[in-house]
Design a protein around this motif. Sequence first.
Motif, PDB file in Angstrom:
ATOM      1  N   VAL A 150     -25.506  -1.192   6.102  1.00 17.83           N
ATOM      2  CA  VAL A 150     -26.035  -2.438   5.533  1.00 17.83           C
ATOM      3  C   VAL A 150     -27.149  -2.988   6.416  1.00 17.83           C
ATOM      4  O   VAL A 150     -28.220  -3.372   5.941  1.00 17.83           O
ATOM      5  CB  VAL A 150     -24.898  -3.477   5.393  1.00 17.83           C
ATOM      6  N   PRO A 155     -25.495 -10.764   2.575  1.00 17.57           N
ATOM      7  CA  PRO A 155     -24.665 -10.439   1.408  1.00 17.57           C
ATOM      8  C   PRO A 155     -23.923  -9.116   1.579  1.00 17.57           C
ATOM      9  O   PRO A 155     -22.738  -9.012   1.251  1.00 17.57           O
ATOM     10  CB  PRO A 155     -25.673 -10.353   0.261  1.00 17.57           C
ATOM     11  N   GLY A 156     -24.612  -8.116   2.120  1.00 17.22           N
ATOM     12  CA  GLY A 156     -23.982  -6.815   2.304  1.00 17.22           C
ATOM     13  C   GLY A 156     -22.864  -6.860   3.333  1.00 17.22           C
ATOM     14  O   GLY A 156     -21.803  -6.259   3.140  1.00 17.22           O
ATOM     15  N   TYR A 176     -19.894   1.249   7.633  1.00 17.20           N
ATOM     16  CA  TYR A 176     -20.496   0.600   6.461  1.00 17.20           C
ATOM     17  C   TYR A 176     -21.459  -0.508   6.870  1.00 17.20           C
ATOM     18  O   TYR A 176     -22.554  -0.628   6.340  1.00 17.20           O
ATOM     19  CB  TYR A 176     -19.402   0.031   5.550  1.00 17.20           C
ATOM     20  N   ASN A 193     -19.907  -8.516   1.871  1.00 15.71           N
ATOM     21  CA  ASN A 193     -19.287  -7.558   0.963  1.00 15.71           C
ATOM     22  C   ASN A 193     -18.327  -6.640   1.726  1.00 15.71           C
ATOM     23  O   ASN A 193     -17.172  -6.448   1.337  1.00 15.71           O
ATOM     24  CB  ASN A 193     -20.398  -6.720   0.330  1.00 15.71           C
ATOM     25  N   VAL A 194     -18.812  -6.094   2.844  1.00 14.32           N
ATOM     26  CA  VAL A 194     -17.972  -5.195   3.637  1.00 14.32           C
ATOM     27  C   VAL A 194     -16.788  -5.954   4.223  1.00 14.32           C
ATOM     28  O   VAL A 194     -15.649  -5.471   4.189  1.00 14.32           O
ATOM     29  CB  VAL A 194     -18.800  -4.535   4.761  1.00 14.32           C
ATOM     30  N   VAL A 231     -15.255  -8.692   3.182  1.00 15.62           N
ATOM     31  CA  VAL A 231     -14.260  -9.021   2.159  1.00 15.62           C
ATOM     32  C   VAL A 231     -13.483  -7.770   1.763  1.00 15.62           C
ATOM     33  O   VAL A 231     -12.252  -7.775   1.673  1.00 15.62           O
ATOM     34  CB  VAL A 231     -14.961  -9.662   0.942  1.00 15.62           C
ATOM     35  N   GLY A 232     -14.216  -6.672   1.580  1.00 17.20           N
ATOM     36  CA  GLY A 232     -13.560  -5.418   1.221  1.00 17.20           C
ATOM     37  C   GLY A 232     -12.591  -4.980   2.301  1.00 17.20           C
ATOM     38  O   GLY A 232     -11.459  -4.576   2.022  1.00 17.20           O
ATOM     39  N   SER A 268     -20.811 -17.713   3.455  1.00 15.77           N
ATOM     40  CA  SER A 268     -22.009 -16.876   3.577  1.00 15.77           C
ATOM     41  C   SER A 268     -23.142 -17.440   2.728  1.00 15.77           C
ATOM     42  O   SER A 268     -24.303 -17.379   3.113  1.00 15.77           O
ATOM     43  CB  SER A 268     -21.698 -15.441   3.181  1.00 15.77           C
ATOM     44  N   CYS A 313     -10.954 -14.799   0.858  1.00 17.11           N
ATOM     45  CA  CYS A 313     -12.205 -14.112   0.497  1.00 17.11           C
ATOM     46  C   CYS A 313     -13.208 -15.076  -0.118  1.00 17.11           C
ATOM     47  O   CYS A 313     -14.405 -15.004   0.151  1.00 17.11           O
ATOM     48  CB  CYS A 313     -11.917 -12.969  -0.476  1.00 17.11           C
ATOM     49  N   SER A 351     -16.960 -15.995   1.197  1.00 19.88           N
ATOM     50  CA  SER A 351     -18.121 -15.918   0.315  1.00 19.88           C
ATOM     51  C   SER A 351     -18.891 -17.241   0.283  1.00 19.88           C
ATOM     52  O   SER A 351     -20.118 -17.253   0.373  1.00 19.88           O
ATOM     53  CB  SER A 351     -17.645 -15.527  -1.083  1.00 19.88           C
TER      54      SER A 351
END
Lengths: 431, 270
Positions: A314, A355-356, A310, A359-360, A362-363, A419, A412, A416
């Motif tokens: 990104v 940001p991407g 992933y 996102n990964v 945190v996921g 970042s 998380c 965020s």
Amino acid sequence: MSDTHSESISFVRESFLPEVPPPAAEAGPVKWLRANLFSGAVNSVMTLLALALLIYILWGFLPWLLGGNWTASNIRECREIFQGSGAGCFAVLTERWNQLLFGFSYPPSEYWRPTLSLLLLAVVIAPVLFSHLPRWLLIVTALYPFTAYWLIWGGTIFTPVMALAGVIAGYFAYRRAVERGFAVGLLAGLVVALFVWWLGGLAAASEPDSLALERVPSRDMGGFMLNMILGVVCVSLSLPIGILLALGRQSSLPIVKWICVVFIEFIRGVPLITLLFVANVVLAYFLPPGTNFDLILRVIIMITMFASAYIAEVIRGGLAALPRGQYEAADSLGLDYAQAMRLIILPQALKISIPGIVNVAVGLFKDTTLVSIISMFDLVGMIRGPILASTDWNGVYWELFGFAALLFFVVCYGISQYSQWLERKLATDHR
Amino acid sequence: MMTHTDIQSGQAAQASAAPSAMKVSDEIAIEIENMNKWYGTFHVLRDIDLTVRRGERIVICGPSGSGKSTLIRCINALEEHQKGRITVDGTVLSSDLKNIDRIRSEVGMCFQHFNLFPHLTILENCTLAPIWVRKTPKKEAEETAMHFLRKVKIPDQANKYPGQLSGGQQQRVAIARSLCMKPRIMLFDEPTSALDPEMIKEVLDTMIELAEEGMTMLCVTHEMGFARQVANRVIFMDQGQIVEQNEPEAFFNNPKSDRTKLFLSQILGH
Ligand SMILES: Nc1ncnc2c1ncn2[C@@H]1O[C@H](COP(=O)(O)OP(=O)(O)OP(=O)(O)O)[C@@H](O)[C@H]1O
Ligand SMILES: [Mg+2]
């Protein structure tokens, strides 16, 4: 230019008016309220409705939270105390605190070891996150994985020391041989590292008890500690691997490109759960019989592969967003491929990709709870398994899952916020 | 564009003496022999022959799409050619990466859109290549960079980021960045065509100064005042071929081919 102006323009202001603050009635909280919450009929109604909803929720939530009990020894005791008032039975958190954090088989006398690892992590991660700290601190950071491994898993100190020695020896071999080409350097580094590790394995096996901490096997790891181990290790591994995959996918060497494309597309097309089952069951078939391949290691490999596919995509987006002129300018200055990527292309592409990537990350961190499905007792596994199944706490859902949610949320949200700070700090292009 | 030609026409008389005064040696800097390039099946450059001597200043002009950019980008291997031979500074351009990197570090290039690195300060833009390619110590690289930034007259912007500078300033930084590598040849691809008229002059002044110091230069530009003032030779390209080349006076005053005449009447006419 200026003399043409003096002929064609008949009036030029020569002294400027002083700056003044805006009128007082047009600033301040009342003005803000009126402008943002009550600017019209519809807006006012919406504001009041939202307020009512908020009060309703707090009306139910606050008594549950504030009136909760923290000392009962089981759920029946809680119920007796509350007499049906519906307050929270938080006593489960106090009573099972250590299980929630460390799982149910980590030796209690050794809890200080993972705790210390976590504290150390908070310290050594600082130079990675904040680039204005002195760079030599990164050496301390590089020592952390070995320290943390020793602290959490225990065993003789020779294991991490020899592992580190292997890495260092491999690095110097690489430096020596890299003049004859990158591939030669890599091969030399690997061979030397493997040799030192093999020696280290012998040394550690012959002296299993010198300078040893009590050994804790992987199957005894659990609770939020397991989520943190998986999260930290997988995020820090999948970022560099993702970068390599993204560059490989852009490569002009067809074989490299082909391997990266197949890897990324395959991994992205498969659910993580499937990969975890593979790690749990199937991988054992492929290994030579008798090899004891650590379950946590298998899971780390799978989650890392998943996340790096992933992240690679990104970063590919970030690379594609850079104007071709940046590549050309780097080339025209005589920078070679590695330098151009490291100094010019990646810093910019990664910045776009923040940001991407977050996102990964945190996921991925939240997905570490999926290991509860292959019967590992992470935080969620502990709650669903030993705690809820016990007669003492059967039925305490909200408090336990609310606690799990809170722990994950804190981490998380921290990622965020970091970042966003980083993005602001790196904003130099003034677009 | 025209205004600028006018500004410099006053200097043209004294400037016409300058090119001969600026010494052109017999040493060959760039030699292009029978070079051809295709984009897919599209034949962009056809049988290009061009010899550039050290210290020569060449202006390339021609209609849009005639292959001017492609030609000078072939010289530092930003584009690869399929047929013929390009020799730069005595080294034949081949697909050998080491060779290409060496040639690129000897040949400076300025682009139409500057292509500064937006994540680095002006000073870092200028010191990056000397530090990593030439292995110059940081201190020394910074001194050199400040020297060239003073030369292009923006030393006080050294710690800003490219996004904080005007177009003209950015282009001058781009020139300084190339000069920091101490190149023996400079290539310019329409360095002024993305700039407002006032900024064109400051960039051209920098280039003129560079020419007066005897730098070997190849410029794709439509600034005819600049061509008259500093060029030893003006080359006119059309449809991937060199149609005409001559000294600036002869080129502008009596062009030989009809296509050149048409082009010049369009660009100088009105
Ligand atoms: N990457 C590419 N792929 C295919 N065709 C291209 C490519 N780059 C340029 N061309 C074509 O090659 C021809 C020459 O392009 P080039 O950029 O060299 O022209 P130019 O003389 O510099 O024009 P301009 O004055 O507009 O900059 C044009 O017809 C253009 O469409
Ligand atoms: Mg062009």
